[in-house]
Design an enzyme around this catalytic site. Structure first.
Site, PDB file in Angstrom:
ATOM      1  N   SER A 201     -11.215  -6.345 -34.901  1.00  0.00           N
ATOM      2  CA  SER A 201     -10.220  -5.971 -35.904  1.00  0.00           C
ATOM      3  C   SER A 201      -9.614  -7.149 -36.653  1.00  0.00           C
ATOM      4  O   SER A 201      -9.065  -6.958 -37.730  1.00  0.00           O
ATOM      5  CB  SER A 201      -9.119  -5.139 -35.256  1.00  0.00           C
ATOM      6  OG  SER A 201      -8.519  -5.849 -34.209  1.00  0.00           O
ATOM      7  N   HIS A 229     -12.618   0.496 -36.057  1.00  0.00           N
ATOM      8  CA  HIS A 229     -12.852  -0.021 -37.412  1.00  0.00           C
ATOM      9  C   HIS A 229     -14.261   0.250 -37.913  1.00  0.00           C
ATOM     10  O   HIS A 229     -14.653  -0.251 -38.957  1.00  0.00           O
ATOM     11  CB  HIS A 229     -12.544  -1.524 -37.467  1.00  0.00           C
ATOM     12  CG  HIS A 229     -11.076  -1.789 -37.457  1.00  0.00           C
ATOM     13  ND1 HIS A 229     -10.285  -1.662 -38.586  1.00  0.00           N
ATOM     14  CD2 HIS A 229     -10.239  -2.137 -36.455  1.00  0.00           C
ATOM     15  CE1 HIS A 229      -9.034  -1.935 -38.275  1.00  0.00           C
ATOM     16  NE2 HIS A 229      -8.972  -2.220 -36.987  1.00  0.00           N
ATOM     17  N   LYS A 260      -7.438   5.414 -39.260  1.00  0.00           N
ATOM     18  CA  LYS A 260      -7.804   4.383 -40.243  1.00  0.00           C
ATOM     19  C   LYS A 260      -8.652   5.033 -41.347  1.00  0.00           C
ATOM     20  O   LYS A 260      -8.097   5.660 -42.231  1.00  0.00           O
ATOM     21  CB  LYS A 260      -8.509   3.230 -39.527  1.00  0.00           C
ATOM     22  CG  LYS A 260      -7.610   2.598 -38.460  1.00  0.00           C
ATOM     23  CD  LYS A 260      -8.281   1.428 -37.768  1.00  0.00           C
ATOM     24  CE  LYS A 260      -7.553   1.019 -36.506  1.00  0.00           C
ATOM     25  NZ  LYS A 260      -6.207   0.481 -36.714  1.00  0.00           N
TER      26      LYS A 260
HETATM   27  N1  PMP Z   1      -8.796  -0.098 -31.186  1.00  0.00           N
HETATM   28  C1  PMP Z   1      -8.938  -1.022 -32.146  1.00  0.00           C
HETATM   29  C2  PMP Z   1     -10.122  -1.924 -32.113  1.00  0.00           C
HETATM   30  C3  PMP Z   1      -7.995  -1.122 -33.185  1.00  0.00           C
HETATM   31  O1  PMP Z   1      -8.106  -2.036 -34.143  1.00  0.00           O
HETATM   32  C4  PMP Z   1      -6.899  -0.229 -33.192  1.00  0.00           C
HETATM   33  C5  PMP Z   1      -5.866  -0.234 -34.314  1.00  0.00           C
HETATM   34  N2  PMP Z   1      -5.091  -1.326 -34.440  1.00  0.00           N
HETATM   35  C6  PMP Z   1      -6.795   0.699 -32.169  1.00  0.00           C
HETATM   36  C7  PMP Z   1      -7.757   0.752 -31.192  1.00  0.00           C
HETATM   37  C8  PMP Z   1      -5.642   1.649 -32.115  1.00  0.00           C
HETATM   38  O2  PMP Z   1      -5.846   2.715 -32.990  1.00  0.00           O
HETATM   39  P1  PMP Z   1      -4.615   3.603 -33.472  1.00  0.00           P
HETATM   40  O3  PMP Z   1      -3.985   2.881 -34.614  1.00  0.00           O
HETATM   41  O4  PMP Z   1      -5.248   4.902 -33.832  1.00  0.00           O
HETATM   42  O5  PMP Z   1      -3.684   3.714 -32.316  1.00  0.00           O
END
Ligand code: PMP
Length: 414
Positions: A201, A229, A260
């Site tokens: 990310s 992502h 996302k």
């Molecule tokens: N896993 C990864 C790799 C992420 O980048 C994120 C978001 N920051 C999440 C999980 C968490 O997802 P959510 O925003 O739906 O809680």
């Protein structure tokens, strides 16, 4: 009871939480303090943030689905039909047909037996990992996995080892040692779980899934990939990294987010039916936190249909990504190891990254600075994500501002 006496003056207010104030001062002094930026508009390509009209490169809204008419209509219809809240946790009375329809659609979309939705991607990881791995097992995890994976591993009682970022050889060595030596008491591990982000990310690079799968298969380990992502971004119609690398049937557990590219809120796990069944019995966020409002599930379901029926959105996301990345590189910026729409602009120290973001905002472009502890101390950067919704003119205006401010701060040649 009311006594009528004058209330006693509160105790000196700072005492019990004084350490928080001191820590905040330290963060500010080290340029690591993050203020919240507040939008008064929908999160689109053009937003009003802190009263300023800017072009945003700061969202995870890859396909612009958060304002897509089909999603908005689906949410409105669900609100009217089912109310704005679900009323209970899933295992009590919080499961409606719309929740199950979404899960069936996700399972079909991902080509797996079953899917289960959690309140967010974060709670999905913290809910799933402790159910899948416990004391008799081992987790082998990429060094740069997301915070929610790290927390999920901490919540599980499983021992864990970390392999160097994307280093399949190192992963193989760790798996070989684990299988050869077993647990400290000499017993073999019951199971081994290899855990990786599909797309990382902060850097936007893609996990070497084919190598990871081969290594895991050689040592009888299961693979868990977090496609937060990659959902809606990679693979046919945005099916994720497993589809991108054509590894269907060889990855035990896929996690995705609905927050996302899907444009709404939530996380899901996709895999075999036994996994879904067990998570319903033991997944703590699933058991102990209220389920999504029906409108959230309905909008997510509409989003899956949009992914299937409007592939031009993903094509546009990728052509915008190429245009913007090429533009940044020809201005002389270092975009790190990115292979996806997540495009970091590497800066180095936190103070410069924060200054860069602040000046860009003044120039009408919103790109977030990312500093320690999200990235290493010397790895501060701006993180940009273009979306399918950006126009060529918007991207060109952003590049122009990056060039101007980058030269002013001495980050690129004048
Ligand atoms: N896993 C990864 C790799 C992420 O980048 C994120 C978001 N920051 C999440 C999980 C968490 O997802 P959510 O925003 O739906 O809680």
């Amino acid at each position: 009871m009311t006594t009528g006496s004058t209330p006693r003056a509160p105790r000196a207010s700072t005492a019990p939480l004084a350490h928080l104030a001191a820590e905040l001062d330290e963060l500010k002094a080290a340029h690591l303090y993050r203020p919240l930026r507040v939008m008064s508009t929908a999160n689109r390509t053009r937003v009003t943030v802190d009263g300023r009209d800017v072009i945003s490169l700061a969202s995870n809204n890859y396909l612009g689905l958060n304002t897509h008419p089909r999603l908005v209509e689906a949410a409105e219809a669900a609100n009217r039909a089912f109310g704005v809240g679900s009323g209970a946790v899933r295992t009590i009375s919080g499961t409606m047909t719309i929740h199950e329809e979404l899960e069936a659609a996700l399972a079909a979309f991902k080509h797996v037996e079953a899917a289960l939705v959690f309140q967010s991607g974060f709670t999905c990881n913290t809910g799933v990992i402790p159910v899948v791995a416990g004391e008799p097992d081992l987790i082998v995890s990429d060094q740069l996995n997301h915070a929610s994976i790290i927390d999920g591993m901490r919540l599980s009682k499983a021992p864990r080892v970390i392999y160097r970022h994307k280093d399949v050889e190192h992963l193989r060595e760790l798996l070989a040692t684990a299988r050869r030596e077993g647990r400290p008491d000499g017993e073999p591990y019951r199971s081994i779980l290899v855990v990786t982000d599909g797309v990382f990310s902060m850097d936007g690079d893609i996990a070497p899934l084919p190598g990871i799968v081969e290594a895991a298969e050689a040592f009888d380990a299961a693979v868990f990939v977090d496609d937060a992502h990659a959902s809606g971004v990679l693979g046919r119609n945005g099916r994720g990294t497993v589809d991108h690398f054509d590894l269907h049937g060889r990855i035990a557990i896929q996690v995705g987010t609905l927050s996302k590219a899907i444009g709404v809120l939530g996380g899901y796990v996709a895999g075999p039916l036994v996994l879904r069944d067990m998570l319903i019995q033991r997944g703590r966020p699933f058991l102990f936190s209220t389920s999504h409002p029906p409108a959230v599930a309905a909008a997510c379901l509409a989003a899956i249909r949009v992914l299937e029926e409007e592939p031009e959105l993903i094509e546009r996301l990728w052509s915008n990504t190429r245009r913007f990345k090429d533009g940044l590189r020809s201005l002389g910026f270092d975009t790190g190891v990115s292979e996806t729409p997540i495009t970091p602009v590497m800066v180095g120290d936190s103070a410069t990254a924060i200054r860069f973001a602040a000046r860009l905002l003044e120039e009408g472009v919103w790109a977030t600075s990312v500093v320690y502890p999200t990235v290493p101390l010397d790895g501060a950067r701006l993180r940009t994500i273009v979306t399918a919704a950006h126009s060529d003119d918007e991207l060109d205006a952003c590049l122009e501002a990056f060039g101007r401010v980058g030269r002013e701060l001495g980050l690129v040649a004048g």
